[in-house]
Design a protein around this motif. Sequence first.
Motif, mmCIF file in Angstrom:
data_model
loop_
_atom_site.group_PDB
_atom_site.id
_atom_site.type_symbol
_atom_site.label_atom_id
_atom_site.label_comp_id
_atom_site.label_asym_id
_atom_site.label_seq_id
_atom_site.Cartn_x
_atom_site.Cartn_y
_atom_site.Cartn_z
ATOM 1 N N ALA A 141 0.848 -1.191 0.000
ATOM 2 C CA ALA A 141 0.000 0.000 0.000
ATOM 3 C C ALA A 141 0.880 1.236 0.000
ATOM 4 C CB ALA A 141 -0.931 0.006 1.216
ATOM 5 N N ASP A 142 0.636 2.153 -0.938
ATOM 6 C CA ASP A 142 1.383 3.417 -1.028
ATOM 7 C C ASP A 142 2.891 3.183 -1.085
ATOM 8 O OD1 ASP A 142 -1.011 4.862 -0.866
ATOM 9 O OD2 ASP A 142 -0.971 4.811 1.312
ATOM 10 N N GLY A 143 3.289 2.170 -1.836
ATOM 11 C CA GLY A 143 4.711 1.905 -2.002
ATOM 12 C C GLY A 143 5.356 1.183 -0.843
ATOM 13 N N GLU A 144 4.589 0.882 0.204
ATOM 14 C CA GLU A 144 5.114 0.179 1.376
ATOM 15 C C GLU A 144 4.549 -1.238 1.420
ATOM 16 O OE1 GLU A 144 5.391 4.025 4.400
ATOM 17 O OE2 GLU A 144 3.816 2.526 4.661
ATOM 18 N N ILE A 145 5.279 -2.115 2.076
ATOM 19 C CA ILE A 145 4.778 -3.471 2.299
ATOM 20 C C ILE A 145 4.427 -3.605 3.775
ATOM 21 C CG2 ILE A 145 5.249 -5.935 2.160
ATOM 22 C CD1 ILE A 145 7.266 -5.341 -0.031
ATOM 23 N N ASN A 146 3.163 -3.808 4.059
ATOM 24 C CA ASN A 146 2.705 -4.020 5.429
ATOM 25 C C ASN A 146 2.551 -5.520 5.663
ATOM 26 O OD1 ASN A 146 1.868 -1.115 6.340
ATOM 27 N ND2 ASN A 146 1.034 -1.350 4.285
ATOM 28 N N TYR A 147 2.986 -5.973 6.844
ATOM 29 C CA TYR A 147 2.865 -7.381 7.198
ATOM 30 C C TYR A 147 1.794 -7.524 8.276
ATOM 31 C CZ TYR A 147 7.057 -8.160 4.452
ATOM 32 O OH TYR A 147 7.952 -8.230 3.421
ATOM 33 N N LEU A 148 0.718 -8.206 7.914
ATOM 34 C CA LEU A 148 -0.419 -8.348 8.820
ATOM 35 C C LEU A 148 -0.468 -9.745 9.422
ATOM 36 C CD1 LEU A 148 -3.289 -6.744 6.671
ATOM 37 C CD2 LEU A 148 -1.740 -5.611 8.278
ATOM 38 N N LEU A 149 -0.616 -9.802 10.740
ATOM 39 C CA LEU A 149 -0.933 -11.076 11.366
ATOM 40 C C LEU A 149 -2.363 -11.452 10.978
ATOM 41 C CD1 LEU A 149 0.539 -10.468 14.908
ATOM 42 C CD2 LEU A 149 1.224 -12.305 13.368
ATOM 43 N N PRO A 150 -2.627 -12.703 10.661
ATOM 44 C CA PRO A 150 -3.997 -13.092 10.303
ATOM 45 C C PRO A 150 -5.021 -12.685 11.362
ATOM 46 C CG PRO A 150 -2.479 -14.848 9.753
ATOM 47 C CD PRO A 150 -1.681 -13.817 10.509
ATOM 48 N N GLN A 151 -4.588 -12.694 12.656
ATOM 49 C CA GLN A 151 -5.523 -12.350 13.729
ATOM 50 C C GLN A 151 -5.925 -10.881 13.723
ATOM 51 O OE1 GLN A 151 -2.672 -13.907 13.993
ATOM 52 N NE2 GLN A 151 -2.803 -15.727 15.272
ATOM 53 N N GLU A 152 -5.212 -10.043 12.984
ATOM 54 C CA GLU A 152 -5.564 -8.623 12.896
ATOM 55 C C GLU A 152 -6.705 -8.383 11.919
ATOM 56 O OE1 GLU A 152 -2.142 -5.743 12.801
ATOM 57 O OE2 GLU A 152 -1.053 -7.585 12.348
ATOM 58 N N ILE A 153 -6.949 -9.335 11.025
ATOM 59 C CA ILE A 153 -7.903 -9.139 9.933
ATOM 60 C C ILE A 153 -9.313 -9.500 10.395
ATOM 61 C CG2 ILE A 153 -8.537 -9.856 7.603
ATOM 62 C CD1 ILE A 153 -5.524 -10.582 7.225
ATOM 63 N N LEU A 154 -10.261 -8.590 10.175
ATOM 64 C CA LEU A 154 -11.661 -8.851 10.513
ATOM 65 C C LEU A 154 -12.360 -9.610 9.376
ATOM 66 C CD1 LEU A 154 -12.664 -5.383 12.009
ATOM 67 C CD2 LEU A 154 -12.165 -7.474 13.261
ATOM 68 N N TYR A 155 -12.252 -9.060 8.172
ATOM 69 C CA TYR A 155 -12.836 -9.735 7.009
ATOM 70 C C TYR A 155 -12.207 -9.169 5.744
ATOM 71 C CZ TYR A 155 -15.956 -5.689 6.158
ATOM 72 O OH TYR A 155 -16.470 -4.433 5.897
ATOM 73 N N MET A 156 -12.494 -9.810 4.625
ATOM 74 C CA MET A 156 -12.023 -9.315 3.340
ATOM 75 C C MET A 156 -13.096 -9.619 2.295
ATOM 76 S SD MET A 156 -8.941 -12.078 2.801
ATOM 77 C CE MET A 156 -8.257 -11.673 4.401
ATOM 78 N N TYR A 157 -13.111 -8.816 1.250
ATOM 79 C CA TYR A 157 -14.123 -9.022 0.216
ATOM 80 C C TYR A 157 -13.607 -8.563 -1.141
ATOM 81 C CZ TYR A 157 -15.225 -4.006 0.624
ATOM 82 O OH TYR A 157 -15.153 -2.632 0.642
ATOM 83 N N ARG A 158 -14.198 -9.119 -2.176
ATOM 84 C CA ARG A 158 -13.811 -8.792 -3.542
ATOM 85 C C ARG A 158 -14.624 -7.598 -4.013
ATOM 86 N NH1 ARG A 158 -9.120 -9.594 -6.162
ATOM 87 N NH2 ARG A 158 -9.435 -9.583 -8.420
ATOM 88 N N ASP A 159 -13.947 -6.588 -4.556
ATOM 89 C CA ASP A 159 -14.585 -5.383 -5.078
ATOM 90 C C ASP A 159 -14.026 -5.130 -6.470
ATOM 91 O OD1 ASP A 159 -15.944 -3.035 -5.440
ATOM 92 O OD2 ASP A 159 -14.678 -1.844 -4.103
ATOM 93 N N GLU A 160 -14.764 -5.591 -7.475
ATOM 94 C CA GLU A 160 -14.331 -5.526 -8.872
ATOM 95 C C GLU A 160 -12.987 -6.237 -9.050
ATOM 96 O OE1 GLU A 160 -14.593 -1.439 -10.130
ATOM 97 O OE2 GLU A 160 -16.781 -1.495 -10.130
ATOM 98 N N LYS A 161 -11.907 -5.508 -9.346
ATOM 99 C CA LYS A 161 -10.635 -6.164 -9.649
ATOM 100 C C LYS A 161 -9.667 -6.195 -8.466
ATOM 101 C CE LYS A 161 -10.760 -5.159 -14.600
ATOM 102 N NZ LYS A 161 -10.029 -4.566 -15.749
#
Length: 242
Positions: A141-161
């Motif tokens: 994101a914005d030229g940076e690589i963020n490393y997320l623990l799976p436990q930090e994620i609430l949900y994810m969804y597909r939005d077009e592409k």
Amino acid sequence: MRTVRTLIVDDERYAREELAYLLGKFSSIQLVGEAENGEAAVLKTLQLQPDVVFLDVEMPKMNGLEAAKSLVELKKVPLIIFATAYPQFAAEAFRINAVDYLVKPYDEEQLKQTIDRIEKVLFPAMPVDSSGMLGKLAVEADGEINYLLPQEILYMYRDEKVTKIITHTQEYEVRTTLKELESRLEPFSFFRIHKGYLVNLMYVSRLTPWFNGAYQLELEGLDTKLSVSRNYVKDLRQRLEL
């Protein structure tokens, strides 16, 4: 011991002192500052980089809801806990992704639950894979690589592409398909509730019947309701329930 850098924002000195006293009973809480209005809250957050902001609603100059909308625009977004005498603002507060909403006078048991929730978000359990390495999801994101623990994620969804990944404090976009992310996260507590949605079962708080056998799902700390396709309801309940 890991500590939670905490900022208290309230226009009443007594209220700040009372909350500081109650928070002082929790060993993980490190009080880094106080502010008496919304404008000062934003400035102090920029200066002190707190992990959590306890935010009153009714304040002069800039109220708590306005301040929260500014806080979520910062590069490092703190967790927001509203602490107020006015319960009627709760719905709007959760639309800003507040982690919790405390009503004065404070109930110590409710405050303990809030601290537990904060620690759960900030210090999730970190499982290791079979090779002994931490498993983190790389998100650019914005030229940076963020490393997320799976436990930090609430949900994810597909939005077009793109696929959007939602945490308590941030929203990320990746080109990775939902199917590929589901495969990567298979060892963790994720479940597909719809062809376009993948949720973290750790944060599921309520299922509500909707129509035609479908349900609506609520996650801790979010006002958003997600649709559960009727084809997934039976398997979802089997995964969730003891």
